[in-house]
Enzyme design. Sequence first.
Site, PDB file in Angstrom:
ATOM      1  CB  SER A 142      -0.892   0.010   1.246  1.00  0.00           C
ATOM      2  OG  SER A 142      -1.500   1.274   1.451  1.00  0.00           O
ATOM      3  CE1 TYR A 155      -4.703  -1.970   4.675  1.00  0.00           C
ATOM      4  CE2 TYR A 155      -3.660   0.133   4.203  1.00  0.00           C
ATOM      5  CZ  TYR A 155      -4.206  -1.059   3.771  1.00  0.00           C
ATOM      6  OH  TYR A 155      -4.261  -1.337   2.431  1.00  0.00           O
TER       7      TYR A 155
END
Length: 258
Positions: A142, A155
């Site tokens: 990500s 995350y």
Amino acid sequence: MFSLKGKNAVITGGGSGIGRAIAELFAAQGATVHVVELNLQGAEETIHKIIAEGGQGYAWSCNVADQQQVLVTVGAIIEKRGAIDILVNSAGIAHVGNIEKTSPDDFDRIFHVNVKGVYNTMFSVIPGMKEKRRGVILNLASVASSVGIPDRFAYSMSKGAVLTMTLSVAKDYLQDNIRCNCISPARVHTAFVDGFLKANYPGKEDEMFAKLSKTQPIGRMGRPDEVAALALYLCADEASFVTGCDYPVDGGFIRLNN
């Protein structure tokens, strides 16, 4: 170009979103696709579409956070179709909150799926790839692996780990002809985004969608098929000189978001 004919590809999280787009594209390019999903219904929906369009594929129910389940599933895939040529780790979950809003349970849940899940699948397929002296692994990281994102503590932790695990595996298995790369998407418009907006901004979904879209310098969210196109290149023989790299698919988010 970019043919995957004769390849066995395992795709975790292939029942929805980016994983589904990758599974469908790989099947269209000739791969036999194995969708490994906690949500078996989603996996079956992906495979039904692949078969309807003339491709080959199988749906497998598996919790990637459980190493024993992963080992059993990978063994069954190899028994059914032979060596695994490609592994794509797309399964993952999200969490919103800074460190103060991240409970121990939240942290553990994200770690077990996003970090241990990637570890488990790579741990399971690499011995077979070493034996055959070939293999490609692609992990979904990500933009949160590389830059600070507000309220994404757990995350970001998990996706940072995905990035560095990718580099470690790429380095360790150079001599075994196993390539390992990762892709770092920014916001991509999937059903998850729609569900998030509906749950958190009822009645303001369109307004918030437009606001989130504008956080990408290019002015919109990405599409799953755009991520899948890069995944295809990285897993195809045309990328045989590419390993140990992270590829942002981010509409300019990392470099141009000044």
